[in-house]
Scaffold this motif. Structure first.
Motif, PDB file in Angstrom:
ATOM      1  N   VAL A 310      38.124-114.664   6.008  1.00 55.90           N
ATOM      2  CA  VAL A 310      36.731-115.112   6.017  1.00 55.90           C
ATOM      3  C   VAL A 310      35.900-114.022   6.673  1.00 55.90           C
ATOM      4  O   VAL A 310      36.155-113.636   7.816  1.00 55.90           O
ATOM      5  CB  VAL A 310      36.556-116.435   6.784  1.00 55.90           C
ATOM      6  CG1 VAL A 310      35.066-116.781   6.895  1.00 55.90           C
ATOM      7  CG2 VAL A 310      37.301-117.566   6.088  1.00 55.90           C
ATOM      8  N   THR A 311      34.921-113.509   5.955  1.00 55.21           N
ATOM      9  CA  THR A 311      33.984-112.526   6.507  1.00 55.21           C
ATOM     10  C   THR A 311      32.612-113.177   6.606  1.00 55.21           C
ATOM     11  O   THR A 311      32.319-114.152   5.915  1.00 55.21           O
ATOM     12  CB  THR A 311      33.907-111.269   5.634  1.00 55.21           C
ATOM     13  OG1 THR A 311      33.561-111.652   4.282  1.00 55.21           O
ATOM     14  CG2 THR A 311      35.248-110.542   5.614  1.00 55.21           C
ATOM     15  N   VAL A 312      31.767-112.648   7.488  1.00 53.31           N
ATOM     16  CA  VAL A 312      30.450-113.241   7.703  1.00 53.31           C
ATOM     17  C   VAL A 312      29.375-112.157   7.684  1.00 53.31           C
ATOM     18  O   VAL A 312      29.652-110.992   7.954  1.00 53.31           O
ATOM     19  CB  VAL A 312      30.380-114.012   9.037  1.00 53.31           C
ATOM     20  CG1 VAL A 312      31.410-115.133   9.076  1.00 53.31           C
ATOM     21  CG2 VAL A 312      30.578-113.083  10.220  1.00 53.31           C
ATOM     22  N   ALA A 313      28.149-112.570   7.373  1.00 52.91           N
ATOM     23  CA  ALA A 313      27.002-111.659   7.398  1.00 52.91           C
ATOM     24  C   ALA A 313      25.761-112.444   7.792  1.00 52.91           C
ATOM     25  O   ALA A 313      25.468-113.489   7.202  1.00 52.91           O
ATOM     26  CB  ALA A 313      26.797-111.001   6.045  1.00 52.91           C
ATOM     27  N   THR A 314      25.041-111.956   8.811  1.00 49.28           N
ATOM     28  CA  THR A 314      23.781-112.561   9.219  1.00 49.28           C
ATOM     29  C   THR A 314      22.668-111.990   8.336  1.00 49.28           C
ATOM     30  O   THR A 314      22.433-110.783   8.328  1.00 49.28           O
ATOM     31  CB  THR A 314      23.477-112.262  10.695  1.00 49.28           C
ATOM     32  OG1 THR A 314      24.573-112.698  11.503  1.00 49.28           O
ATOM     33  CG2 THR A 314      22.211-112.973  11.135  1.00 49.28           C
ATOM     34  N   ARG A 315      21.989-112.875   7.604  1.00 43.39           N
ATOM     35  CA  ARG A 315      21.008-112.392   6.627  1.00 43.39           C
ATOM     36  C   ARG A 315      20.016-113.500   6.297  1.00 43.39           C
ATOM     37  O   ARG A 315      20.395-114.653   6.101  1.00 43.39           O
ATOM     38  CB  ARG A 315      21.751-111.943   5.368  1.00 43.39           C
ATOM     39  CG  ARG A 315      20.913-111.259   4.308  1.00 43.39           C
ATOM     40  CD  ARG A 315      21.824-110.430   3.444  1.00 43.39           C
ATOM     41  NE  ARG A 315      21.230-110.014   2.193  1.00 43.39           N
ATOM     42  CZ  ARG A 315      21.802-109.184   1.316  1.00 43.39           C
ATOM     43  NH1 ARG A 315      23.009-108.677   1.593  1.00 43.39           N
ATOM     44  NH2 ARG A 315      21.221-108.857   0.194  1.00 43.39           N
ATOM     45  N   ASP A 316      18.755-113.154   6.249  1.00 41.73           N
ATOM     46  CA  ASP A 316      17.697-114.087   5.873  1.00 41.73           C
ATOM     47  C   ASP A 316      17.660-114.157   4.347  1.00 41.73           C
ATOM     48  O   ASP A 316      17.113-113.269   3.688  1.00 41.73           O
ATOM     49  CB  ASP A 316      16.355-113.604   6.422  1.00 41.73           C
ATOM     50  CG  ASP A 316      15.223-114.580   6.129  1.00 41.73           C
ATOM     51  OD1 ASP A 316      15.389-115.457   5.263  1.00 41.73           O
ATOM     52  OD2 ASP A 316      14.159-114.457   6.762  1.00 41.73           O
ATOM     53  N   LEU A 317      18.230-115.212   3.795  1.00 44.12           N
ATOM     54  CA  LEU A 317      18.353-115.314   2.342  1.00 44.12           C
ATOM     55  C   LEU A 317      17.043-115.671   1.655  1.00 44.12           C
ATOM     56  O   LEU A 317      16.956-115.605   0.435  1.00 44.12           O
ATOM     57  CB  LEU A 317      19.434-116.334   1.983  1.00 44.12           C
ATOM     58  CG  LEU A 317      20.852-115.921   2.381  1.00 44.12           C
ATOM     59  CD1 LEU A 317      21.830-117.059   2.133  1.00 44.12           C
ATOM     60  CD2 LEU A 317      21.285-114.673   1.626  1.00 44.12           C
TER      61      LEU A 317
END
Length: 405
Positions: A310-317
């Protein structure tokens, strides 16, 4: 007194008569009377009741604003919520049957926000009355879990030592798998004396974690939630699905939606409601705008046995949606946006090569808009379910599967 006939319900659960005239806690087909003020009858009296009218199960229904539809039969509410979804989709030219409605049982709401303030006589903790600032005690609420109801003396103690008569405290309570997790906002400023007093309340009443105005004050044990094999410790006051029943219904539906996928992207992933269970059979990339939620997700994944990466990314979609070249790295997507929907991200999904999308929505209107974008790009709606975890409220949630035709 004016007599009017209620012809339909509005999206907030109010009865509507010609005019339009609004009357709360009425049903279609009923004749009601009362004084009309502006466009509303404030205290309607039912002259001719609907056959769908039932006795409200909660003693607080008349005064509390937490529920809007306890006076309606379960079958009526199911049909009405289905019609709300049908109407929203038909406005976008979409006609799809509703496969089923999953309704959470009473006493299943595991997360609630109470208001509390000190008074001349003591303290008051409860929910606001409908469209008013009146605070209504709800000691026998039939919506919340019993553990939350049993915590009322603790919440009152928190208000007594940390509240004021001028400002209401917001007390967010989560019934976690380990016990009550409490987060307070708008309490008195923390000092050493208040910290000591709050710690005493935690020990006396068995609260497992207390956060105060954003600061963690006491943690007796880690408040966790189980997502499949993973145990997640959410940030204080973090968004979670309202009931375990609703959560499990949505997880099962999203597993079905992306069945067979080896790589899944989870958009608006939150704390990992879907990412962690999906990692039992697929690699998952979770994208979310709140870093603390993703931090909790990552920690839960690291300690869970047998999960795929599981990888994660902080991003304003909303401002920076994943683009087609990024989405094309995956076999399927899950998307669970807030009430505003996901106009920008749905547009990029429509341009991608993805074959299947699991879509969860808490707003039929924005879901209809976003669904139209996908349908016009060549997707079909394989199935659509209503998940009613906000029982007796006008709130409607949707779970759907989109596939390339």
């Amino acid at each position: 007194m004016t007599h009017i006939e209620i012809t339909r319900l509005g999206h907030h659960g109010d009865g509507i008569a010609a005019g339009p005239i609004f009357a709360a806690k009425t049903l279609p087909g009923e004749i009601v009377e009362g004084e009309i003020t502006g466009d509303r009858i404030l205290s309607p009296s039912v002259v001719t009741p609907s056959p769908d009218r039932v006795k409200p199960p909660c003693a607080h229904f008349k005064a509390c604003g937490g529920c809007a539809l306890q006076h309606a039969s379960d079958d009526f509410v199911v049909n009405w919520k289905s019609d709300v979804v049908h109407t929203a989709l038909s406005h976008q030219g979409i006609d799809v049957p509703i496969s089923s409605v999953f309704t959470s049982p009473s006493q299943s709401r595991r997360r609630a926000t109470f208001a509390g303030r000190r008074t001349k006589k003591g303290v008051l903790v409860g929910l606001h009355g409908r469209a008013s600032g009146t605070l209504v005690p709800v000691p026998d609420c039939v919506l919340m879990t019993q553990k939350i109801m049993d915590g009322m003396p603790a919440f009152e103690s928190l208000v007594q030592i940390g509240g004021s008569r001028r400002v209401e405290m917001a007390i967010t309570v989560t019934d976690s798998d380990a016990g009550l997790d409490v987060s307070v906002v708008d309490g008195k400023e923390l000092d050493m004396e208040l910290r000591s007093d709050l710690a005493g309340v935690v020990r006396e009443h068995g609260i497992i974690r207390l956060s105060w105005n954003g600061d963690e004050v006491v943690q007796e044990t880690r408040p966790f939630l189980s997502f499949g094999r993973a145990r997640l410790v959410p940030p204080p006051g973090a968004f979670l699905q309202a009931t375990r029943h609703g959560e499990q219904s949505l997880i099962s539906l999203m597993k079905e939606a992306v069945s067979g996928a080896e790589r899944v992207v989870d958009l608006f992933a939150g704390c990992g409601t879907f990412a962690l269970p999906m990692a039992e059979f697929a690699e998952v990339h979770a994208v979310e705008g709140e870093h603390e939620m993703l931090k909790s997700l990552s920690e839960a994944w690291k300690t869970a046995p047998g999960l795929k990466p599981v990888t994660v990314a902080t991003r304003d979609l909303f401002r920076q949606p994943l683009l087609p070249e990024e989405l094309n790295k995956f076999d399927a997507a899950i998307i669970d946006p807030p009430r505003a929907g996901a106009l920008a991200q749905t547009g990029e999904l429509a341009k991608s090569n993805l074959r299947s999308i699991g879509f969860v929505s808490c707003n039929p209107v924005t879901f209809g808009r976003d669904a139209k974008t996908l349908v016009e790009a060549g997707f079909a709606i394989d199935w659509l379910h209503v998940v009613d975890q906000f029982r007796w409220s006008p709130h409607v949630e949707i779970a759907a599967k989109f596939s390339r035709t």
